[in-house]
Design a protein around this motif. Structure first.
Motif, short mmCIF file in Angstrom:
data_model
loop_
_atom_site.label_atom_id
_atom_site.label_comp_id
_atom_site.label_asym_id
_atom_site.label_seq_id
_atom_site.Cartn_x
_atom_site.Cartn_y
_atom_site.Cartn_z
N ILE A 2 0.85 -1.18 0.00
CA ILE A 2 0.00 0.00 0.00
C ILE A 2 0.89 1.24 0.00
O ILE A 2 1.93 1.26 0.65
CB ILE A 2 -0.96 -0.01 1.21
N ARG A 3 0.49 2.24 -0.78
CA ARG A 3 1.27 3.47 -0.85
C ARG A 3 0.51 4.56 -0.10
O ARG A 3 -0.69 4.73 -0.28
CB ARG A 3 1.45 3.90 -2.30
N PHE A 14 5.80 13.57 0.97
CA PHE A 14 6.49 12.50 0.26
C PHE A 14 5.61 11.27 0.31
O PHE A 14 4.58 11.26 0.98
CB PHE A 14 7.88 12.23 0.87
N GLU A 15 5.96 10.26 -0.45
CA GLU A 15 5.20 9.02 -0.49
C GLU A 15 6.09 7.86 -0.10
O GLU A 15 7.31 7.91 -0.27
CB GLU A 15 4.65 8.77 -1.90
N SER A 16 5.47 6.79 0.42
CA SER A 16 6.22 5.59 0.76
C SER A 16 5.29 4.39 0.65
O SER A 16 4.08 4.51 0.81
CB SER A 16 6.80 5.70 2.17
N TRP A 17 5.88 3.24 0.37
CA TRP A 17 5.14 1.98 0.26
C TRP A 17 5.29 1.19 1.56
O TRP A 17 6.35 1.19 2.18
CB TRP A 17 5.70 1.14 -0.88
N HIS A 32 9.45 4.77 13.83
CA HIS A 32 10.43 4.37 12.83
C HIS A 32 10.18 4.99 11.46
O HIS A 32 10.77 4.56 10.48
CB HIS A 32 10.47 2.84 12.68
N LEU A 33 9.33 6.01 11.39
CA LEU A 33 9.12 6.72 10.13
C LEU A 33 9.94 8.01 10.18
O LEU A 33 10.09 8.62 11.23
CB LEU A 33 7.64 7.06 9.94
N ALA A 34 10.48 8.42 9.05
CA ALA A 34 11.26 9.65 8.98
C ALA A 34 11.00 10.35 7.66
O ALA A 34 10.86 9.71 6.62
CB ALA A 34 12.75 9.36 9.13
N CYS A 35 10.96 11.67 7.73
CA CYS A 35 10.78 12.50 6.54
C CYS A 35 11.98 12.31 5.61
O CYS A 35 13.13 12.34 6.06
CB CYS A 35 10.64 13.96 6.94
N ALA A 130 12.26 -1.34 7.51
CA ALA A 130 12.10 -0.65 6.23
C ALA A 130 13.46 -0.54 5.56
O ALA A 130 14.47 -0.35 6.24
CB ALA A 130 11.51 0.74 6.45
N PRO A 131 13.49 -0.67 4.24
CA PRO A 131 14.78 -0.54 3.54
C PRO A 131 15.23 0.91 3.50
O PRO A 131 14.41 1.83 3.45
CB PRO A 131 14.47 -1.06 2.14
#
Length: 141
Positions: A2-3, A14-17, A32-35, A130-131
């Motif tokens: 999901i994006r 920004f976008e992330s999957w 664990h999310l970062a801009c 996350a990679p």
């Protein structure tokens, strides 16, 4: 997969999957999310319109990218943020991430290397990983 469209407290978009909505929630809860622009960990989902394909005859113009940050600068900022705020664990990444997830070692920000199979097993087991879009400096030297 999901994006999501994401935004930080600085207003960067920004976008992330993510593997699933649940995977996103776990990563958000764990911080664990970062801009991708400034490295801020205060990241939330942004309002996102569904993707609709325009016909070739349409008057729809592509989005103006001139106001977007330079990708190289954003990547350099992300690398700096990770290296300053996370512990490099090298090839022990998968073992260390699993140990933190199971409570065997203290929660902290880490980064390192994992094989594709190791990463898949971590994700399948619900370990929030996350990679990174770069090779760690210690690996690149």
């Amino acid at each position: 997969m999901i994006r999501y469209a994401l935004t930080c407290e600085q207003g960067h978009r920004f976008e992330s999957w993510f593997q699933s909505a649940e995977a996103y929630e776990k990563l958000e809860k764990a911080g664990h999310l970062a801009c991708t622009v400034c490295g801020s960990s205060d990241v939330k989902k942004a309002l996102m319109a569904p993707r609709v394909s325009a016909s070739p005859e349409s008057d729809v113009q592509p989005e103006d990218k001139t106001s977007q940050p330079d990708p190289k600068e954003a990547l350099a900022a992300l690398r700096k943020q990770v290296e300053q705020n996370a512990e490099y664990v090298g090839p022990r990444f998968a073992d260390e991430a699993r140990s933190m997830f199971l409570g065997g070692s203290p929660d902290r920000a880490i980064y390192g290397e994992a094989s594709g199979a190791e990463a898949k097993y971590l994700i399948d087991d619900g370990v929030p990983v996350a990679p990174l879009p770069f090779i760690p400096n210690r690996k690149a030297n």
